[in-house]
Enzyme design. Sequence first.
Site, PDB file in Angstrom:
ATOM      1  N   ASP A 290     -21.010  70.162   6.248  1.00 10.64           N
ATOM      2  CA  ASP A 290     -19.730  70.075   6.942  1.00 10.64           C
ATOM      3  C   ASP A 290     -19.577  71.209   7.951  1.00 10.64           C
ATOM      4  O   ASP A 290     -19.051  71.021   9.042  1.00 10.64           O
ATOM      5  CB  ASP A 290     -18.565  70.155   5.948  1.00 10.64           C
ATOM      6  N   GLN A 291     -20.058  72.398   7.553  1.00  5.20           N
ATOM      7  CA  GLN A 291     -19.924  73.563   8.442  1.00  5.20           C
ATOM      8  C   GLN A 291     -20.659  73.332   9.754  1.00  5.20           C
ATOM      9  O   GLN A 291     -20.158  73.631  10.827  1.00  5.20           O
ATOM     10  CB  GLN A 291     -20.470  74.841   7.787  1.00  5.20           C
ATOM     11  N   GLU A 292     -21.863  72.806   9.620  1.00  2.00           N
ATOM     12  CA  GLU A 292     -22.674  72.591  10.807  1.00  2.00           C
ATOM     13  C   GLU A 292     -21.979  71.582  11.735  1.00  2.00           C
ATOM     14  O   GLU A 292     -21.935  71.750  12.953  1.00  2.00           O
ATOM     15  CB  GLU A 292     -24.060  72.085  10.402  1.00  2.00           C
ATOM     16  N   TYR A 293     -21.427  70.545  11.124  1.00  2.00           N
ATOM     17  CA  TYR A 293     -20.706  69.533  11.884  1.00  2.00           C
ATOM     18  C   TYR A 293     -19.516  70.187  12.609  1.00  2.00           C
ATOM     19  O   TYR A 293     -19.316  70.011  13.807  1.00  2.00           O
ATOM     20  CB  TYR A 293     -20.231  68.422  10.941  1.00  2.00           C
ATOM     21  N   ASP A 294     -18.751  70.961  11.861  1.00  3.05           N
ATOM     22  CA  ASP A 294     -17.563  71.593  12.432  1.00  3.05           C
ATOM     23  C   ASP A 294     -17.926  72.533  13.575  1.00  3.05           C
ATOM     24  O   ASP A 294     -17.223  72.599  14.583  1.00  3.05           O
ATOM     25  CB  ASP A 294     -16.788  72.383  11.364  1.00  3.05           C
TER      26      ASP A 294
ATOM     27  N   SER B 256      -8.168  31.849  11.473  1.00  2.34           N
ATOM     28  CA  SER B 256      -8.190  32.125  10.040  1.00  2.34           C
ATOM     29  C   SER B 256      -8.991  31.013   9.381  1.00  2.34           C
ATOM     30  O   SER B 256      -9.449  30.091  10.046  1.00  2.34           O
ATOM     31  CB  SER B 256      -6.770  32.201   9.494  1.00  2.34           C
TER      32      SER B 256
ATOM     33  N   GLU C 139     -20.309  36.106   2.236  1.00  2.00           N
ATOM     34  CA  GLU C 139     -19.844  37.488   2.388  1.00  2.00           C
ATOM     35  C   GLU C 139     -18.634  37.705   1.499  1.00  2.00           C
ATOM     36  O   GLU C 139     -17.944  36.748   1.150  1.00  2.00           O
ATOM     37  CB  GLU C 139     -19.409  37.730   3.851  1.00  2.00           C
TER      38      GLU C 139
ATOM     39  N   LYS D   9     -14.871  38.574   0.821  1.00  3.52           N
ATOM     40  CA  LYS D   9     -13.649  38.481   1.618  1.00  3.52           C
ATOM     41  C   LYS D   9     -12.857  39.761   1.368  1.00  3.52           C
ATOM     42  O   LYS D   9     -12.202  39.917   0.339  1.00  3.52           O
ATOM     43  CB  LYS D   9     -12.840  37.243   1.239  1.00  3.52           C
TER      44      LYS D   9
ATOM     45  N   ASP E 109     -10.097  42.432   1.396  1.00  7.76           N
ATOM     46  CA  ASP E 109      -8.643  42.293   1.439  1.00  7.76           C
ATOM     47  C   ASP E 109      -8.040  43.406   2.287  1.00  7.76           C
ATOM     48  O   ASP E 109      -7.501  44.379   1.774  1.00  7.76           O
ATOM     49  CB  ASP E 109      -8.092  42.325   0.014  1.00  7.76           C
TER      50      ASP E 109
ATOM     51  N   ARG F  97      -4.841  41.505  14.742  1.00  7.59           N
ATOM     52  CA  ARG F  97      -4.919  40.056  14.910  1.00  7.59           C
ATOM     53  C   ARG F  97      -3.614  39.474  15.487  1.00  7.59           C
ATOM     54  O   ARG F  97      -3.661  38.572  16.309  1.00  7.59           O
ATOM     55  CB  ARG F  97      -5.198  39.414  13.548  1.00  7.59           C
TER      56      ARG F  97
ATOM     57  N   GLU G 180     -12.831  43.738   9.378  1.00  6.44           N
ATOM     58  CA  GLU G 180     -11.684  43.992   8.519  1.00  6.44           C
ATOM     59  C   GLU G 180     -11.490  45.492   8.327  1.00  6.44           C
ATOM     60  O   GLU G 180     -12.440  46.186   7.952  1.00  6.44           O
ATOM     61  CB  GLU G 180     -11.978  43.319   7.171  1.00  6.44           C
TER      62      GLU G 180
ATOM     63  N   TYR H 247     -17.912  41.862  10.793  1.00  6.98           N
ATOM     64  CA  TYR H 247     -18.639  40.682  10.304  1.00  6.98           C
ATOM     65  C   TYR H 247     -18.741  39.537  11.310  1.00  6.98           C
ATOM     66  O   TYR H 247     -19.338  38.524  11.035  1.00  6.98           O
ATOM     67  CB  TYR H 247     -18.011  40.161   9.019  1.00  6.98           C
TER      68      TYR H 247
ATOM     69  N   LYS I  99     -11.065  31.449  -2.753  1.00  5.33           N
ATOM     70  CA  LYS I  99     -10.135  32.427  -3.312  1.00  5.33           C
ATOM     71  C   LYS I  99     -10.352  32.549  -4.813  1.00  5.33           C
ATOM     72  O   LYS I  99     -10.422  31.540  -5.512  1.00  5.33           O
ATOM     73  CB  LYS I  99      -8.685  31.971  -3.053  1.00  5.33           C
TER      74      LYS I  99
ATOM     75  N   CYS J 279      27.995  30.547 -10.973  1.00  2.00           N
ATOM     76  CA  CYS J 279      27.261  31.307  -9.964  1.00  2.00           C
ATOM     77  C   CYS J 279      27.313  32.802 -10.290  1.00  2.00           C
ATOM     78  O   CYS J 279      28.390  33.341 -10.546  1.00  2.00           O
ATOM     79  CB  CYS J 279      27.868  31.060  -8.580  1.00  2.00           C
TER      80      CYS J 279
ATOM     81  N   CYS K 241      29.675  34.412  -7.267  1.00  2.00           N
ATOM     82  CA  CYS K 241      31.086  34.089  -7.008  1.00  2.00           C
ATOM     83  C   CYS K 241      31.738  33.415  -8.203  1.00  2.00           C
ATOM     84  O   CYS K 241      32.913  33.068  -8.160  1.00  2.00           O
ATOM     85  CB  CYS K 241      31.203  33.203  -5.775  1.00  2.00           C
TER      86      CYS K 241
ATOM     87  N   CYS L 161      25.089  26.447  -6.285  1.00  2.00           N
ATOM     88  CA  CYS L 161      26.444  26.953  -6.114  1.00  2.00           C
ATOM     89  C   CYS L 161      26.967  26.240  -4.876  1.00  2.00           C
ATOM     90  O   CYS L 161      26.381  26.353  -3.801  1.00  2.00           O
ATOM     91  CB  CYS L 161      26.437  28.463  -5.883  1.00  2.00           C
TER      92      CYS L 161
ATOM     93  N   CYS M 122      30.742  31.398  -0.890  1.00  2.85           N
ATOM     94  CA  CYS M 122      30.051  32.302  -1.831  1.00  2.85           C
ATOM     95  C   CYS M 122      29.432  33.439  -1.022  1.00  2.85           C
ATOM     96  O   CYS M 122      28.651  33.203  -0.102  1.00  2.85           O
ATOM     97  CB  CYS M 122      28.969  31.545  -2.587  1.00  2.85           C
TER      98      CYS M 122
HETATM   99  S1  IVH Z   1     -14.552  35.317   8.987  1.00  4.51           S
HETATM  100  C1  IVH Z   1     -13.547  32.419  12.245  1.00  4.51           C
HETATM  101  N1  IVH Z   1     -15.421  37.027   7.174  1.00  4.51           N
HETATM  102  O1  IVH Z   1     -10.071  36.609   5.926  1.00  4.51           O
HETATM  103  C2  IVH Z   1     -13.955  33.454  11.288  1.00  4.51           C
HETATM  104  N2  IVH Z   1     -13.084  36.783   7.457  1.00  4.51           N
HETATM  105  O2  IVH Z   1      -8.692  33.588   6.695  1.00  4.51           O
HETATM  106  C3  IVH Z   1     -12.825  34.254  10.793  1.00  4.51           C
HETATM  107  N3  IVH Z   1     -11.732  38.248   6.046  1.00  4.51           N
HETATM  108  O3  IVH Z   1      -8.483  36.454   9.009  1.00  4.51           O
HETATM  109  C4  IVH Z   1     -12.982  35.185   9.728  1.00  4.51           C
HETATM  110  N4  IVH Z   1     -13.419  39.246   5.026  1.00  4.51           N
HETATM  111  O4  IVH Z   1      -8.985  38.753   8.059  1.00  4.51           O
HETATM  112  C5  IVH Z   1     -14.351  36.465   7.763  1.00  4.51           C
HETATM  113  N5  IVH Z   1     -16.317  38.513   5.636  1.00  4.51           N
HETATM  114  C6  IVH Z   1     -15.265  37.975   6.233  1.00  4.51           C
HETATM  115  C7  IVH Z   1     -13.943  38.342   5.882  1.00  4.51           C
HETATM  116  C8  IVH Z   1     -12.875  37.713   6.533  1.00  4.51           C
HETATM  117  C9  IVH Z   1     -12.101  39.168   5.141  1.00  4.51           C
HETATM  118  C10 IVH Z   1     -10.350  37.883   6.393  1.00  4.51           C
HETATM  119  C11 IVH Z   1     -10.051  37.866   7.860  1.00  4.51           C
HETATM  120  C12 IVH Z   1      -9.604  36.473   8.183  1.00  4.51           C
HETATM  121  C13 IVH Z   1      -9.293  35.909   6.841  1.00  4.51           C
HETATM  122  C14 IVH Z   1      -9.726  34.452   6.783  1.00  4.51           C
END
Ligand code: IVH
Length: 667
Positions: free
Chosen positions: A34-38, A83, A114, A116, A118, A137, A170, A222, A310, A404, A407, A422, A427
Site C-alpha cells: 500500500d505504501q508503494e502505491y500511495d 431486462s 452466469e 445473476k 443482485d 439503466r 452490474e 457481462y 430466479k 375500519c 374511521c 371500508c 375515511c
Molecule cells: S444480461 C439483454 N447478465 O438482471 C441482456 N443480466 O433482467 C441483459 N443481471 O437488468 C442482461 N447479472 O441488471 C445479465 N450476468 C448477468 C446479470 C444480469 C445480473 C441483471 C441486470 C438485468 C437483469 C435482467
Amino acid sequence: MTFEQAKKRSLVLKEQLEQWNYEYYVNDNPSVSDQEYDRAMQELIAIEQRYSELITIDSPTQRVSGQVSEKFNKYVHTSPMLSLGNAFNYDDLIHFDEQIKELTGLPEVEYTCELKIDGLSISLVYDNHLLVMGATRGDGLTGEDVTINIKQIKSIPLRIVQPTLTVRGEVYLSVEEFKKINEERAKNGESEFANPRNAAAGTLRQLDSTIVAKRKLNAFLYYYVNALQHGIQSQYEALQRLEQLKFKTNPEYRYCSNIAAVWEYIQEYEQKRHQLGYEIDGIVIKVNNLNLYNRIGYNAKNPKWAIAYKFQAEVVITKLLNIFPSVGRTGRITYNAVLEPVRIAGTIVRAATLHNADFITERDIRIGDNVQVKKAGDIIPELINYVVSCRQKNAQKWHEATHCPECNSLLERVEGEVDQYCINSVCPKKITRGLEHYCSRNAMNIEGISEKIIERLFKLGYLKSFSDLYQLEQYRAEIIELENFGEKSFENMIASINNSKNNSLERLLFALGIRHVGQKTAKLLARQFKTIANLAAMNIEQLSIINDIGPIVAASVVDYFAIPANQQELALLRQKGVKMEYYATNQHLAQKFENYRFVITGVLSKPREYFKELIESYGGQISESVSAKTTYLLAGADAGNKLVKAQKLNVKIINEEEFQQLLNKEG
Ligand code: IVH
C-alpha cells in the site's frame, strides 16, 4: 523537473498505478505494498499540481474528485438496456429451451450460464480508448450520467486498449462491505439499508462523490454491446474478450453444451449462493452463439435468447405476534402480520402480508403460532401458513375485523369478492392514501411531498382532495412553520405541484384512482380519446370496442364519470389549471420530434418496436412507407426499396448512430 520530464514521468506513473489497481481490484493479487502505491500516487498528484495541463481524464488521480453534484444529467442509451424474462422452475427452463430449438431449427442449443448478480445495471462507454460515460439503466432507454461515481470503482479501467466499446454489467456491494456500511450508519443513528442492492443503488446515485469513495462499490461486466460487429461469435468469447480488456467479470460463468448441463449449473449454485460473498438472485442463461440472436429475436420487453432463472424464495419459521388490518386507497382491507424479527434473504423481517380475512380463517392461523414466512420475488414478505406440527396451545383464535381500523365505519364485502371494504368516502386513510397515489412517481409525479406531509396537511385541513394541492400556496406561512419543513422544501414542492398541471392525460387518468385503470389502461385510454371530455362522454359499448378494454374496466370508467363528486373534483382541477389532454407519451420529451415523420427499415441492433416507441415518446410519428413528407429514414443493414426511394426523394437517411446523436442533441 522540466515540463517534458514531468510529462514522461506522469505517463509512467499513470500506467503503473492503473496496472496496480488492476492487480489489486480485478485479480485480487497485488504486487506492491500500500505504501508503494500511495507514494506513486502522491508523486503523480504533485506533478499534476505543478503542471495542471498533464491532468487527463484517465489519470488515476481523477477517480477521487470530492465533487458534490446538484443532480445527474440524463443519458439516452445508444441501445436500450433490456431486462430479461424469468423462469421459476425446471418446466419454465425446458420451455425456454424448446422455444429456442423451434426458432433456430437446431436439435440442441449451447448456452453460457452466469450468476445473476443482485445489484444494479450500468452501461460504460469508451471512446478514443477512454471511459467517457458511466450511466445507470433508468427506464432502459434513458438513464443517468453517474460517470463521476463510476470512476470510484477501482476495478473499472479508465483507459482500454480498444478504441471504442460499450459494455454493460452490474454494480454491487459485497456482503461484508454492506454490513460495514450498516454498522456505521447504525452508530451514527442513520437508517440502515435493507440489503446490499439498495445500498449499492443508494451509493451509485449519491450526489456527494466523497461518500461514494468511502463505500467500496464493485462491478462485474457481462455484456459486450454489438459483439458480433467486433468479430466475437459467442457470449463465452465475449466474456473472455472483456477479461483481455482488463474488465472484471464474474469468474463463475460456464459453457453448457445443452439444457441438462444448464440445470446442473443452476442446482450447483442454488447450494453455493450463500458462500459467494455477494448476493445473487438467480442464474442468467444466454444462448451462446451470438449469430443466432437475430433469428431468435425479441418479444415486447425482453430478448428471447436469454432468460433469468430466479431462485426459490427462502422460507423461514418465526412467531406470529399479532395481526392488524389496514385500509388502502380503494378502501380495501388487508391484514398484516407482526412477526418476531427474523432474517430472510439477507434482511430482517418484522412484518408480512396476510392478504385478506379469508386467507387467515381458511388456514385457521392464530396469534402465537409458529409461521412460515417467505419473501415473494425476494421483495415483499408473505406469510404462507402456520406450522401445523407445532400449534401453540395458547395460540388465540383470530376473528376478522368488522370495522375500519381508521374511521371505524362498518366494513362491507362486495359480492363475489373476497375482500372487505371500508365504504366511507371520507375515511381519512382512504383520502390520504389516494393523495399519495395521485402524487406518486408514475402518476402525477409530484416530488417533495411525502406520506408524512400528506397526513399532516390533511390533519390540518389544508389538503383533503386532489384539487387542494393546487392551492397549498395560500398556506405558505403555516406550512413553512411546520417542523422540518423549510422554505426551500416548500418552494420545491410547489414547483413540482405546478409542473404536474402540464402532465399528459394518461398520468392524470392513472392518478385519479379509477378502479381497474392501471398505468397501461390509462395510457390506452389517453391515446384513444385524447381529452378527458371525450372519454367522459363514452358509454360502456363504445369503450369496450377498444382492444384490451374489457367490460369490467369499461363499466368502472363509466361509473367514475357518473358520480357527481368526481365531476366536481374534475371541474376544480380544470379550474386550477390542470391540463386534461394527451400529449404524446413522455411530457418532457414530447417536443423533440414533433412534426417529424420517421420510416424505419433494415436490420437494426434491437427490435423495431423499440425505435418506434422511442420516436413516439419524443412526439414523432412512424409511417410505413417513404414519401416526400418523411423527415428521416432510419436505415439498418440490408435496407432495400425504402432506401432507394428515400434517396430518390432526397429524404435524409440516418443510421442508428446518427439517430442516437439526434436524440442526445440539446434542444
Ligand atoms: S444480461 C439483454 N447478465 O438482471 C441482456 N443480466 O433482467 C441483459 N443481471 O437488468 C442482461 N447479472 O441488471 C445479465 N450476468 C448477468 C446479470 C444480469 C445480473 C441483471 C441486470 C438485468 C437483469 C435482467
